[in-house]
Design a protein around this motif. Sequence first.
Motif, PDB file in Angstrom:
ATOM      1  N   LEU A   9       5.673  10.989  -5.120  1.00 45.72           N
ATOM      2  CA  LEU A   9       5.547  10.398  -3.531  1.00 45.72           C
ATOM      3  C   LEU A   9       6.798   9.518  -3.011  1.00 45.72           C
ATOM      4  O   LEU A   9       7.035   8.591  -4.023  1.00 45.72           O
ATOM      5  N   GLN A  10       7.618   9.948  -2.297  1.00 47.11           N
ATOM      6  CA  GLN A  10       8.716   9.133  -1.912  1.00 47.11           C
ATOM      7  C   GLN A  10       8.634   8.899  -0.475  1.00 47.11           C
ATOM      8  O   GLN A  10       8.074   9.763   0.439  1.00 47.11           O
ATOM      9  N   ARG A  11       9.271   7.748   0.274  1.00 45.24           N
ATOM     10  CA  ARG A  11       9.143   7.534   1.656  1.00 45.24           C
ATOM     11  C   ARG A  11      10.681   7.912   2.145  1.00 45.24           C
ATOM     12  O   ARG A  11      11.500   7.467   1.265  1.00 45.24           O
ATOM     13  N   SER A  12      10.814   8.137   3.460  1.00 45.04           N
ATOM     14  CA  SER A  12      12.169   8.381   3.925  1.00 45.04           C
ATOM     15  C   SER A  12      12.503   6.942   4.203  1.00 45.04           C
ATOM     16  O   SER A  12      11.607   5.821   4.392  1.00 45.04           O
ATOM     17  N   PRO A  13      13.849   6.479   4.113  1.00 44.59           N
ATOM     18  CA  PRO A  13      14.272   5.184   4.468  1.00 44.59           C
ATOM     19  C   PRO A  13      13.911   4.616   5.733  1.00 44.59           C
ATOM     20  O   PRO A  13      13.750   3.398   5.550  1.00 44.59           O
ATOM     21  N   GLY A  14      13.609   5.277   6.665  1.00 38.55           N
ATOM     22  CA  GLY A  14      13.071   4.292   7.927  1.00 38.55           C
ATOM     23  C   GLY A  14      11.718   4.054   7.768  1.00 38.55           C
ATOM     24  O   GLY A  14      10.921   3.244   8.727  1.00 38.55           O
ATOM     25  N   MET A  15      11.110   4.500   6.703  1.00 43.42           N
ATOM     26  CA  MET A  15       9.353   4.047   6.624  1.00 43.42           C
ATOM     27  C   MET A  15       9.167   3.601   5.091  1.00 43.42           C
ATOM     28  O   MET A  15       8.459   4.266   4.338  1.00 43.42           O
ATOM     29  N   PRO A  16       9.604   2.458   5.002  1.00 45.10           N
ATOM     30  CA  PRO A  16       9.489   1.974   3.470  1.00 45.10           C
ATOM     31  C   PRO A  16       7.853   1.355   3.507  1.00 45.10           C
ATOM     32  O   PRO A  16       7.131   1.421   4.534  1.00 45.10           O
ATOM     33  N   PHE A  17       7.511   1.473   2.200  1.00 44.02           N
ATOM     34  CA  PHE A  17       6.095   0.880   2.035  1.00 44.02           C
ATOM     35  C   PHE A  17       5.708  -0.669   2.828  1.00 44.02           C
ATOM     36  O   PHE A  17       6.901  -1.483   2.555  1.00 44.02           O
ATOM     37  N   LYS A  18       4.605  -0.928   3.155  1.00 43.97           N
ATOM     38  CA  LYS A  18       4.401  -1.956   3.762  1.00 43.97           C
ATOM     39  C   LYS A  18       3.195  -2.651   2.829  1.00 43.97           C
ATOM     40  O   LYS A  18       2.387  -2.066   2.449  1.00 43.97           O
TER      41      LYS A  18
ATOM     42  N   ILE B  88       0.759  -1.195   0.083  1.00 45.71           N
ATOM     43  CA  ILE B  88       0.189   0.029  -0.111  1.00 45.71           C
ATOM     44  C   ILE B  88       0.835   1.169  -0.023  1.00 45.71           C
ATOM     45  O   ILE B  88       1.665   1.337   1.005  1.00 45.71           O
ATOM     46  N   VAL B  89       1.172   1.941  -1.084  1.00 46.05           N
ATOM     47  CA  VAL B  89       1.760   3.066  -1.318  1.00 46.05           C
ATOM     48  C   VAL B  89       0.997   4.458  -0.899  1.00 46.05           C
ATOM     49  O   VAL B  89       1.876   5.543  -0.628  1.00 46.05           O
ATOM     50  N   GLN B  90      -0.195   4.675  -0.644  1.00 47.36           N
ATOM     51  CA  GLN B  90      -0.631   5.969  -0.494  1.00 47.36           C
ATOM     52  C   GLN B  90      -2.248   5.802  -0.102  1.00 47.36           C
ATOM     53  O   GLN B  90      -3.017   4.885  -0.484  1.00 47.36           O
ATOM     54  N   SER B  91      -2.631   6.735   1.020  1.00 49.85           N
ATOM     55  CA  SER B  91      -3.811   6.722   1.318  1.00 49.85           C
ATOM     56  C   SER B  91      -4.387   8.275   1.386  1.00 49.85           C
ATOM     57  O   SER B  91      -3.657   9.346   1.559  1.00 49.85           O
ATOM     58  N   MET B  92      -5.681   8.567   1.042  1.00 49.87           N
ATOM     59  CA  MET B  92      -6.001   9.909   0.960  1.00 49.87           C
ATOM     60  C   MET B  92      -7.646   9.786   1.812  1.00 49.87           C
ATOM     61  O   MET B  92      -8.297   8.958   1.280  1.00 49.87           O
ATOM     62  N   TYR B  93      -7.659  10.992   2.596  1.00 48.72           N
ATOM     63  CA  TYR B  93      -9.227  11.026   2.986  1.00 48.72           C
ATOM     64  C   TYR B  93      -9.636  12.377   2.192  1.00 48.72           C
ATOM     65  O   TYR B  93      -9.022  13.352   2.300  1.00 48.72           O
ATOM     66  N   ILE B  94     -10.590  12.240   1.323  1.00 51.75           N
ATOM     67  CA  ILE B  94     -11.077  13.291   0.552  1.00 51.75           C
ATOM     68  C   ILE B  94     -12.468  13.932   1.159  1.00 51.75           C
ATOM     69  O   ILE B  94     -13.454  13.086   1.259  1.00 51.75           O
ATOM     70  N   PHE B  95     -12.720  15.095   1.153  1.00 54.44           N
ATOM     71  CA  PHE B  95     -13.908  15.733   1.863  1.00 54.44           C
ATOM     72  C   PHE B  95     -14.974  16.090   0.578  1.00 54.44           C
ATOM     73  O   PHE B  95     -16.097  15.810   1.212  1.00 54.44           O
ATOM     74  N   LYS B  96     -14.626  16.653  -0.280  1.00 55.41           N
ATOM     75  CA  LYS B  96     -15.507  16.876  -1.233  1.00 55.41           C
ATOM     76  C   LYS B  96     -16.554  17.794  -0.496  1.00 55.41           C
ATOM     77  O   LYS B  96     -17.778  17.433  -0.543  1.00 55.41           O
ATOM     78  N   GLN B  97     -16.126  19.124  -0.028  1.00 48.81           N
ATOM     79  CA  GLN B  97     -17.090  19.951   0.873  1.00 48.81           C
ATOM     80  C   GLN B  97     -18.278  20.422   0.280  1.00 48.81           C
ATOM     81  O   GLN B  97     -18.350  20.532  -0.968  1.00 48.81           O
ATOM     82  N   PRO B  98     -19.406  20.276   0.927  1.00 50.24           N
ATOM     83  CA  PRO B  98     -20.561  20.835   0.526  1.00 50.24           C
ATOM     84  C   PRO B  98     -20.081  22.332  -0.042  1.00 50.24           C
ATOM     85  O   PRO B  98     -19.445  23.160   0.581  1.00 50.24           O
ATOM     86  N   HIS B  99     -20.900  22.705  -0.956  1.00 52.51           N
ATOM     87  CA  HIS B  99     -20.678  24.113  -1.722  1.00 52.51           C
ATOM     88  C   HIS B  99     -19.436  24.709  -2.418  1.00 52.51           C
ATOM     89  O   HIS B  99     -19.240  25.210  -3.437  1.00 52.51           O
ATOM     90  N   ILE B 100     -18.165  24.057  -1.807  1.00 55.13           N
ATOM     91  CA  ILE B 100     -16.998  24.516  -2.079  1.00 55.13           C
ATOM     92  C   ILE B 100     -16.007  23.316  -2.606  1.00 55.13           C
ATOM     93  O   ILE B 100     -14.706  23.604  -3.129  1.00 55.13           O
ATOM     94  N   GLY B 101     -16.709  22.191  -2.328  1.00 57.05           N
ATOM     95  CA  GLY B 101     -15.779  21.068  -2.921  1.00 57.05           C
ATOM     96  C   GLY B 101     -15.152  21.374  -4.698  1.00 57.05           C
ATOM     97  O   GLY B 101     -16.013  21.246  -5.549  1.00 57.05           O
ATOM     98  N   GLY B 102     -14.148  21.343  -4.764  1.00 53.24           N
ATOM     99  CA  GLY B 102     -13.562  21.398  -6.019  1.00 53.24           C
ATOM    100  C   GLY B 102     -13.658  20.421  -7.073  1.00 53.24           C
ATOM    101  O   GLY B 102     -13.481  19.316  -6.790  1.00 53.24           O
ATOM    102  N   GLU B 103     -13.567  20.747  -8.468  1.00 51.55           N
ATOM    103  CA  GLU B 103     -13.485  19.808  -9.371  1.00 51.55           C
ATOM    104  C   GLU B 103     -12.088  19.158  -9.497  1.00 51.55           C
ATOM    105  O   GLU B 103     -10.885  19.690  -9.146  1.00 51.55           O
ATOM    106  N   VAL B 104     -11.969  17.591  -9.750  1.00 51.62           N
ATOM    107  CA  VAL B 104     -10.997  17.121 -10.016  1.00 51.62           C
ATOM    108  C   VAL B 104     -10.677  16.889 -11.597  1.00 51.62           C
ATOM    109  O   VAL B 104     -11.549  16.048 -12.019  1.00 51.62           O
TER     110      VAL B 104
END
Length: 280
Positions: A267-276, A130-146
């Motif tokens: 997206l890069q990880r520091s050496p002490g925190m490799p992808f798991k 698992i290389v990446q996680s995101m929490y996405i809000f898509k807020q009411p009224h102001i949620g921007g286009e992707v």
Amino acid sequence: MLSLDQISSYQENGFLILENLIDKRDCDNLKERIHFLIENEYGNEPISIFDTDREKHINDEYFLNSGDKIRFFFEREAFVDEEIRKKPVEARLNKIGHALHDLDPVFNKFSRQEKLAELVHDLGLLDPLIVQSMYIFKQPHIGGEVNPHQDGTFLITSPDTLVGLWFALEDSTLENGCLWAIPKGHHDPLKSIFVRRPEHAPGFVDYDSTPWNLKEMIPLEVKKGAVIVLHSRLPHMSFENRSSQSRHAYTLHCIEKNSEYAKNNWLQRSPGMPFKGFFP
Ligand code: FE2
């Protein structure tokens, strides 16, 4: 986990919708946890605005160093209007990323469920990371286009093994800015890559600058608890959210351990925190 029909549908269309895969209580747990993280972890963060406009973010160290951290990114419209400026941070964030799955125990537990490991295994990742996680809000009224994009543009591996999981933590509708995608669009190659470059700011390298035909996009409306699986090269987007309903989502991106993760990925990880992987 998946039927043969589901696997061949994913291979043919570039996406797969799995309704009711996630318990609705788990969706609520993530929403509550994000509230807790904003209350407790959001401190003197620099203001960083998430904008899919191409030239933004490029010199934003806060963004570029977020691969192994929990960092907070605002909506473009969060600072435009005086009334919106007065709202709490939680009502103005665009997303939080990009290592929630490794750094926060609640997101770690959610992300490493057995059924999700089985799901990506069925899609061909024999030894997933698992290389990446995101929490996405898509807020009411102001949620921007992707803007229309392929996720593989941002996480390059050789061979291309990226799989995206998009979890609907709330109902995702035409009104509140659901995903749209071009079925079968993943059969075409990547149009561009976004990479770090020596002696330059990171930027896009274009292979094909013709825009996608938006008429081919179809909406992927799903209920809370659904998962949408996205192929690395599937063109997808979402429109802005002008409704009064938020559209919270959580995403994970996985790769095959035996594929080569590009050294010039943003997206890069520091050496002490490799992808798991999914399990210790
Ligand atoms: Fe995406």
